[in-house]
Design an enzyme around this catalytic site. Structure first.
Site, short mmCIF file in Angstrom:
data_model
loop_
_atom_site.label_atom_id
_atom_site.label_comp_id
_atom_site.label_asym_id
_atom_site.label_seq_id
_atom_site.Cartn_x
_atom_site.Cartn_y
_atom_site.Cartn_z
N GLU A 218 12.25 13.22 16.53
CA GLU A 218 13.64 13.51 16.88
C GLU A 218 13.61 14.19 18.24
O GLU A 218 12.70 14.99 18.51
CB GLU A 218 14.32 14.40 15.84
CG GLU A 218 14.35 13.81 14.43
CD GLU A 218 15.02 12.46 14.32
OE1 GLU A 218 15.90 12.16 15.17
OE2 GLU A 218 14.66 11.70 13.42
N ASP B 121 12.25 9.74 8.04
CA ASP B 121 12.16 8.43 8.70
C ASP B 121 10.73 7.91 8.71
O ASP B 121 10.50 6.71 8.51
CB ASP B 121 12.69 8.52 10.13
CG ASP B 121 14.22 8.58 10.20
OD1 ASP B 121 14.86 8.47 9.13
OD2 ASP B 121 14.76 8.75 11.30
N HIS C 141 17.43 10.21 10.43
CA HIS C 141 17.45 11.05 11.63
C HIS C 141 16.85 12.44 11.36
O HIS C 141 17.22 13.41 12.03
CB HIS C 141 18.86 11.17 12.22
CG HIS C 141 19.44 9.83 12.58
ND1 HIS C 141 18.86 9.01 13.53
CD2 HIS C 141 20.51 9.16 12.12
CE1 HIS C 141 19.57 7.90 13.63
NE2 HIS C 141 20.56 7.97 12.78
#
Length: 210
Positions: free
Chosen positions: A20, A163, A158
């Site tokens: 991220e 993920d 996210h």
């Protein structure tokens, strides 16, 4: 260890990772704010790595809303140099996989460059592999592929570890599909990397050569 050595390794033993970030481009000053990764060994998830990190720059409100990672959270976190040094040790000796890998690879190399770390293992893209293997999927976004193949998920997107974990299940599903539909067993990482670069109309030839 050479690139050839890494490519000879099993595609069922890799590290799947996800970042991220504060934005889309490290060249524009964007930084990583979270890293998540899972280790797959012989087709099974055996270890995990997850850290929020303090990039020393402000996280835009859009990214806070998208990820749930706030400026207050990263203020209390270790800095990027410390976290990425630990991550460098975690991935040592392993090939890597990411969904839309070109994005994550840019940030990986940029963050490593800041701490004078370099790596020579391979990086394969599960999105490109899915485009070739799951050609009838509605699209090849991660959430769509999860629903298309009914993959295990906590429904959280996210966030880096969530993920990465979903992408790991996707990667194993891709390998299973090649076994079931093409009779391809014991696939090497190099074969999967080559598959992601092969035009769809040449896939039959690639499978026959294997």
């Amino acid at each position: 260890m050479t690139t050839l050595d890494f490519h000879r390794r099993s595609a069922a033993s890799v590290i799947v990772f996800d970042f991220e970030t504060t934005g889309l481009s490290p060249d524009m000053g964007d930084r990583a704010i979270e890293i998540g990764a899972v280790l797959i060994e012989h087709g099974r998830i055996t270890d995990r790595f997850q850290q929020v990190m303090n990039p020393g720059v402000r996280i835009p409100l859009f990214i806070e809303n998208l990820t749930g990672i706030t400026n207050a959270m990263v203020k209390e976190a270790r800095n990027n140099a410390e976290v990425m040094s630990d991550f460098y040790d975690f991935i040592a000796g392993h090939n890597l996989v990411a969904h839309n890998a070109s994005f994550d690879e840019r940030f990986l190399r940029a963050e490593f460059k800041r701490i004078k770390k370099y790596f020579s293992s391979g990086i394969a893209c599960s999105l490109l592999a899915a485009r070739r293997i799951f050609q009838h999927a509605p699209n090849h976004q991660l959430a769509t592929l999860v629903a298309y193949k009914n993959l295990p998920t906590e429904g959280v997107y996210h966030r880096a570890l969530a993920d990465a974990e979903v992408t790991a299940h996707l990667w194993l599903s891709l390998l299973e599909e090649l076994r079931a539909q093409q009779g391809l067993n014991d696939l090497s990482f190099g074969f999967m990397h080559q598959l992601t670069k092969t035009p769809k109309h040449q896939l039959r030839k690639l499978y026959a050569q294997h």
